[in-house]
Design a protein around this motif. Structure first.
Motif, PDB file in Angstrom:
ATOM      1  N   UNK A 185      -2.592  67.502 -11.031  1.00 42.88           N
ATOM      2  CA  UNK A 185      -1.757  67.490  -9.822  1.00 42.88           C
ATOM      3  C   UNK A 185      -2.615  67.324  -8.577  1.00 42.88           C
ATOM      4  N   UNK A 186      -2.103  66.576  -7.631  1.00 44.89           N
ATOM      5  CA  UNK A 186      -2.852  66.273  -6.407  1.00 44.89           C
ATOM      6  C   UNK A 186      -2.222  67.016  -5.236  1.00 44.89           C
ATOM      7  N   UNK A 187      -2.995  67.811  -4.483  1.00 45.44           N
ATOM      8  CA  UNK A 187      -2.438  68.493  -3.312  1.00 45.44           C
ATOM      9  C   UNK A 187      -1.936  67.482  -2.284  1.00 45.44           C
ATOM     10  N   UNK A 188      -0.789  67.767  -1.704  1.00 47.64           N
ATOM     11  CA  UNK A 188      -0.197  66.856  -0.728  1.00 47.64           C
ATOM     12  C   UNK A 188      -1.117  66.605   0.471  1.00 47.64           C
ATOM     13  N   UNK A 189      -1.818  67.636   1.008  1.00 44.73           N
ATOM     14  CA  UNK A 189      -2.724  67.358   2.128  1.00 44.73           C
ATOM     15  C   UNK A 189      -3.816  66.351   1.768  1.00 44.73           C
ATOM     16  N   UNK A 190      -4.368  66.460   0.554  1.00 40.24           N
ATOM     17  CA  UNK A 190      -5.428  65.527   0.141  1.00 40.24           C
ATOM     18  C   UNK A 190      -4.877  64.122  -0.001  1.00 40.24           C
ATOM     19  N   UNK A 191      -3.663  63.991  -0.528  1.00 39.92           N
ATOM     20  CA  UNK A 191      -3.068  62.664  -0.699  1.00 39.92           C
ATOM     21  C   UNK A 191      -2.755  62.033   0.656  1.00 39.92           C
ATOM     22  N   UNK A 195      -4.974  58.367   2.985  1.00 37.70           N
ATOM     23  CA  UNK A 195      -4.535  57.128   3.638  1.00 37.70           C
ATOM     24  C   UNK A 195      -4.681  57.176   5.149  1.00 37.70           C
ATOM     25  N   UNK A 196      -5.136  58.311   5.665  1.00 38.11           N
ATOM     26  CA  UNK A 196      -5.247  58.453   7.121  1.00 38.11           C
ATOM     27  C   UNK A 196      -6.690  58.631   7.573  1.00 38.11           C
ATOM     28  N   UNK A 207      -6.753  64.759  16.132  1.00 37.91           N
ATOM     29  CA  UNK A 207      -5.689  63.756  16.077  1.00 37.91           C
ATOM     30  C   UNK A 207      -5.420  63.344  14.628  1.00 37.91           C
ATOM     31  N   UNK A 208      -6.480  63.170  13.845  1.00 40.99           N
ATOM     32  CA  UNK A 208      -6.313  62.825  12.431  1.00 40.99           C
ATOM     33  C   UNK A 208      -5.587  63.936  11.681  1.00 40.99           C
ATOM     34  N   UNK A 209      -5.963  65.187  11.973  1.00 41.80           N
ATOM     35  CA  UNK A 209      -5.315  66.310  11.302  1.00 41.80           C
ATOM     36  C   UNK A 209      -3.826  66.367  11.637  1.00 41.80           C
ATOM     37  N   UNK A 210      -3.490  66.029  12.894  1.00 40.90           N
ATOM     38  CA  UNK A 210      -2.077  66.008  13.263  1.00 40.90           C
ATOM     39  C   UNK A 210      -1.339  64.909  12.513  1.00 40.90           C
ATOM     40  N   UNK A 211      -2.002  63.745  12.359  1.00 41.20           N
ATOM     41  CA  UNK A 211      -1.393  62.650  11.600  1.00 41.20           C
ATOM     42  C   UNK A 211      -1.207  63.045  10.132  1.00 41.20           C
ATOM     43  N   UNK A 212      -2.191  63.766   9.595  1.00 46.39           N
ATOM     44  CA  UNK A 212      -2.074  64.228   8.212  1.00 46.39           C
ATOM     45  C   UNK A 212      -0.895  65.191   8.078  1.00 46.39           C
ATOM     46  N   UNK A 213      -0.746  66.092   9.049  1.00 42.73           N
ATOM     47  CA  UNK A 213       0.353  67.045   9.026  1.00 42.73           C
ATOM     48  C   UNK A 213       1.702  66.328   9.071  1.00 42.73           C
ATOM     49  N   UNK A 214       1.813  65.337   9.965  1.00 42.02           N
ATOM     50  CA  UNK A 214       3.058  64.560  10.059  1.00 42.02           C
ATOM     51  C   UNK A 214       3.338  63.832   8.746  1.00 42.02           C
ATOM     52  N   UNK A 215       2.274  63.243   8.177  1.00 43.58           N
ATOM     53  CA  UNK A 215       2.437  62.492   6.926  1.00 43.58           C
ATOM     54  C   UNK A 215       2.864  63.404   5.786  1.00 43.58           C
ATOM     55  N   UNK A 246       5.702  76.015  14.408  1.00 44.63           N
ATOM     56  CA  UNK A 246       6.713  75.480  15.312  1.00 44.63           C
ATOM     57  C   UNK A 246       7.437  74.295  14.684  1.00 44.63           C
ATOM     58  N   UNK A 247       6.660  73.373  14.076  1.00 41.09           N
ATOM     59  CA  UNK A 247       7.265  72.187  13.466  1.00 41.09           C
ATOM     60  C   UNK A 247       6.695  71.969  12.080  1.00 41.09           C
ATOM     61  N   UNK A 248       5.592  71.194  12.003  1.00 41.03           N
ATOM     62  CA  UNK A 248       5.004  70.895  10.703  1.00 41.03           C
ATOM     63  C   UNK A 248       3.863  71.859  10.400  1.00 41.03           C
ATOM     64  N   UNK A 249       3.674  72.178   9.113  1.00 38.70           N
ATOM     65  CA  UNK A 249       2.523  73.022   8.750  1.00 38.70           C
ATOM     66  C   UNK A 249       1.234  72.227   8.861  1.00 38.70           C
TER      67      UNK A 249
END
Length: 477
Positions: A185-191, A195-196, A207-215, A246-249
């Protein structure tokens, strides 16, 4: 996922995959609705069930709750797109059973999988669509023509589909070629990060971490849709995490239990489906078993780039179709050569012959005097308990050593294993470089240069580089 070549997939038998496809909620619901539909079933201009029939469709599927009619509508759309129902009269909006419905019970496993693949495309398209509430707002923002104003929502259909394709492609890369047909199984954050965050970035920016969180949140919604299709097994993001922020983890920053952030695994059926899509898109996506009807030259060249488990499985299948002694002779003949790939072919040949057994012995004895295969043959015979193996000449020992290092260099590059091999050679043979540069092997100079690059002892490394220079001078003379 820019490389057009994929690792070899270890697919389950088609009959087993077809049974899995038939049992998925995606296809089983679509088939039940196709059989439920009759002359009185009415559809709208888009071939969807009219509103007054959605409740009946949901009841036919045994669906309850606030999402019942939406799930029934999705199942109907799959039935239409997969050819399980046909619109007979566009003006009247009536339907009949589609030609492909009979394939689910009377067709071959491949027929069933073809229908499932068509159904999968519908779900993948749905997964690339944002929240419907946002689309309603976008429609309200449009002009009087009723055209959808996509600029008012942060949604690019092509970009969204490309993002999901890239994520699934990376999941495939992590799965294909594993020792088991499905990978870990692959953790969602790593997946999401795959791609980001570029590979050459040591530490992601905020900024990258925020994009990962949104993704992650987009993927959480998408994998929830794709799981009923049988594509993945998915453990969603822990709802408690959504309540904490507040919004995304945010992605985990430490050794926190990553399973709370969602984990996904490609199923055997999913592996089959993604491979079919990759082939359709023009990727080289081999499967174990592709080489069983080809010659030994194709086997040795093909498996040279396979992961170890896949190469072993491919070779076993190739050998199972052949008489052992004839197979051994064919492998040895294909291992000859002075081209750049020849050392790696001989290494693959040696590994393949280890699976043949004692019945291959006559073939090995036939090549004892062969300059390229004699050393390999002696190693094999000794490992299999032969006591009358003639000792190799010094020239053969050095030639085999150069050939072995050249093969490892081609297979692994400057790996730790190769460095250990180089150190061992220099330690066991104090005068190795004084003789090695004279070896008449096409890779002698390259091997000596690699030894000079890899050996940690400066004096030994210098001796290796000096020997490599002599070897190149000899080749040029």
């Amino acid at each position: 996922m820019s490389d057009s070549s994929m690792p070899p997939a270890r697919l389950h038998p088609e009959a087993e995959l077809a049974r899995e496809a038939l049992s998925t909620p995606l296809l089983s619901r679509a088939a039940r609705l196709a059989r439920w539909a009759g002359p009185g079933t009415r559809v709208d201009a888009g071939a969807g069930l009219v509103d007054e029939q959605l409740l009946a469709a949901a009841e036919a599927l045994g669906l309850t709750g606030e999402d019942a009619t939406a799930d029934a509508s999705a199942a109907w759309r799959v039935a239409v797109d997969a050819g399980l129902v046909d619109v007979v009269d566009e003006e009247e909006g009536t339907v009949t059973a589609g030609a492909d419905l009979a394939l689910l019970t009377g067709g071959s496993p491949q027929d069933v999988l073809t229908v499932w693949l068509a159904a999968l495309e519908t779900v993948l398209a749905d997964a690339s669509v944002p929240d419907l509430d946002g689309l309603v707002d976008a429609l309200a923002a449009g002009d009087d023509s009723g055209e959808l104003d996509l600029s008012s929502v942060d949604w690019d259909p092509d970009a969204e589909a490309e993002f999901l394709d890239e994520v699934l492609g990376n999941l495939y890369l992590l799965t294909a070629g594993e020792a088991e047909p499905v990978g870990p199984p692959v953790p969602l954050p790593a997946l999401a990060a795959s791609v980001i965050v570029p590979d050459d970035v040591p530490e992601p920016t905020n900024d990258m971490l925020q994009q990962v969180s949104d993704a992650m949140m987009r993927l959480d919604d998408q994998f929830r849709l794709l799981e009923p299709a049988g594509l993945v097994e998915y453990q969603p993001v822990d709802e408690a995490l959504l309540a904490e922020g507040d919004e995304e983890p945010a992605p985990p920053q430490d050794d926190t239990d990553v399973t709370r952030y969602g984990v996904v695994r490609l199923t055997p059926l999913g592996l089959y489906g993604l491979r079919a899509r990759l082939l359709e898109a023009g990727f080289d996506a081999p499967a174990v078993g592709d080489l069983t009807d080809k010659g030994a030259d194709a086997l040795l060249d093909g498996t040279s780039v396979f992961p170890a488990a896949a190469a072993h499985a491919e070779t076993e299948q190739w050998l199972a179709r052949r008489e052992p002694l004839a197979a051994a002779r064919e492998l040895l003949a294909a291992a000859r050569g002075t081209d750049g790939n020849a050392p790696l072919r001989r290494l693959q040949c040696q590994q393949a012959l280890s699976l043949v057994g004692l019945s291959a012995e006559p073939a090995l004895r036939e090549v004892l005097d062969d300059a390229e295969l004699g050393g390999l043959a002696r190693v094999w015979l000794t490992e299999h308990g032969a006591t009358d193996v003639p000792p190799p000449s010094e020239a053969m020992v050095f030639w085999l050593t150069i050939d072995t290092v050249a093969a490892q260099l081609s297979a692994e590059g400057n790996s730790e294993e190769l460095q250990a091999l180089v150190e061992g050679l220099a330690r066991q043979h104090s005068g190795f470089f004084a003789t090695a540069w004279r070896v008449e092997h096409p890779a002698t100079a390259d091997v000596l240069e690699a030894m000079g690059r890899l050996h940690p002892d400066k004096a030994i490394a210098k001796a290796a580089r000096k020997a490599a220079f002599k070897a190149r001078s000899q080749q040029g003379s």
